[in-house]
Write an enzyme that holds these catalytic residues in place. Structure first.
Site: not given
Length: 453
Positions: A128, A168
């Protein structure tokens, strides 16, 4: 040492060496405690020290991002990429641009991504990244300059067989385009190094819709298992980004009635059902507040955040059959869970990452509310990202229908894997435990196969 003592020791250690990372601790507690049935049955994971190893990212990258605003002033943000685990494939996970981003948030998201990616059945590891940059209120040129500055550092650490980021929160089609353009300029390579690309330059059909559609498909599988369906069900949804919008769209296709959506400023309740076209125009095209929705639809009710008790979410007070928390972490707390139970909710299905607090999850479980955990229910986005990578590698382009069929099958497989694993370990229907054990076991076994690396 007992399994419980071992887990407690590992958790104390990560809190000692990762101070102030509450979301990471929360995710770690949930995963490790749910692994107890597996760890008591198989001591290989202790012999190979897997718990200690899997809690530490393989690589943590923190960098400065300097960019020029429209007034010619240099602005500075933090940039992050946590490459958590590559035991089953190259790193894969989104980039989040939001003022709340810090190392703890990125580590929590990257840790969850390990097991989410494993559950898809596809060969992708967990990572991430992101920045505390806030795209809201910025001009297109400022966003472009920030993305270019961000990629000027990130490009050193990614590649199509090394690490493939995606979008995201705060990173949509516009940002993906700017990031990819800078990567191509710096490397001279046109390759599938980022997913979520536009269709005319290597993107995949259904990618934008995938997390929301996949969440609904997962809910459909849960309900079918208990001889129920979504037809005619009143559904509450939080958020108004890609996940929420396409959850709402797919719910209509399933015959359900989604009646809420929200943003950082407030919540819309539309008793007759959220108008998807209006929502898309407001959020995807004009990037406006949901206050505008209430102006367009005067029969809807808009409740500003300031008019609601701190920490509570107005969407969960609306009577519903199924709740879809689809905005951000810890948005559904114990008080919300109590209201949902009292109002007759039968299923909470997580479209966001860890949106339900631990005490809320425990309360829902105690009252026999069906629960779809985020690492399983919202895995459709990363699964479709991997399908985009497959198309890029083979220079193919699958139709919307082809990708949607594959997505629906993947979500069915994820549900069946989580359910059958819960059954195997004596907690049939506990999809939190089933998903965690299934994802962990695949990654941990791969780590053992590859030795002490």
């Amino acid at each position: 040492m007992s399994v419980q003592s071992h887990i407690d020791k590992v958790l104390r250690k990560i809190e000692e060496y990762s101070p102030g990372q509450d979301e990471f601790y929360q995710a770690a507690h949930e995963v490790l405690h749910s692994l107890i049935p597996l760890l008591e049955e198989d001591n290989r994971y202790d012999v190979h020290n897997i718990l200690e190893r899997i809690m530490v990212p393989e690589r943590t990258i923190i960098f400065r991002v300097c960019w020029l605003d429209d007034h010619g002033r240099v602005q500075t943000n933090y940039g992050y990429r946590v490459q958590f685990n590559s035991a089953i494939g190259q790193y894969k996970g989104g980039l989040r641009f939001h003022p709340s981003v810090n190392l703890g948030i990125i580590k929590f998201l990257g840790f969850e991504q390990i097991f989410k990616n494993a559950l898809t059945g596809l060969q992708i590891g967990g990572a991430k990244g992101g920045s505390n940059f806030d795209p809201k209120g910025k001009s297109d040129n400022e966003i472009m300059r920030f993305c270019q500055a961000f990629m000027s550092e990130l490009f050193k650490h990614i590649g199509k067989t090394r690490d493939v980021p995606a979008g995201d929160i705060g990173v949509g089609a516009r940002e993906i385009g700017y990031l990819f353009g800078q990567y191509k300029k710096l490397t001279g390579h046109f390759e599938g190094v980022i997913t979520g690309k536009a269709l005319n330059w290597g993107g995949s059909n259904t990618r934008k819709e995938a997390t929301g559609y996949g969440s609904v498909y997962f809910a459909e599988n849960i309900l079918k298992k208990y001889d129920k369906d979504l037809e005619g069900k009143i559904c509450t949804v939080s958020g108004s980004g890609n996940v929420a919008i396409y959850t709402i769209e797919k719910l209509y296709e399933m015959g359900a009635i989604p009646v809420t959506c929200s943003d950082s400023k407030g919540t819309i309740y539309h008793e007759t059902g959220i108008d998807v076209n209006s929502l898309k125009a407001i959020k995807e095209i004009n990037h406006q507040s949901l206050e505008v929705y209430a102006q367009v639809h005067p029969d809807s009710v808009y409740t500003p955040v300031s008019h609601y008790p701190e920490g509570r979410h107005q969407a969960w007070d609306v009577p519903c059959d199924v709740a879809f928390p689809s905005a951000t972490q810890n948005e559904l707390d114990l008080e919300d869970a109590k209201v949902l139970v009292a109002n007759g909710c039968i299923l909470v299905n997580e479209g966001a990452n860890m949106p339900t607090t631990p005490d809320a999850v425990a309360y829902l479980k105690k009252h026999n509310i069906l629960f779809g955990p985020g690492k399983a229910a919202n895995a459709g986005g990363v699964a479709t990202s991997q399908l985009e990578m497959s198309q890029n590698a083979s220079m193919a382009n699958w139709s919307f229908e082809e990708v949607d069929i594959k997505l629906r099958q993947i979500m069915r497989n994820i549900f069946e894997t989580a359910y059958e694993t819960s059954k195997e370990f004596g907690c049939e229907g506990d999809l939190v435990t089933g998903a965690n054990i299934a994802g962990f076991r695949k990654v941990a076994d791969s780590m053992i196969d590859q030795g002490a690396v």
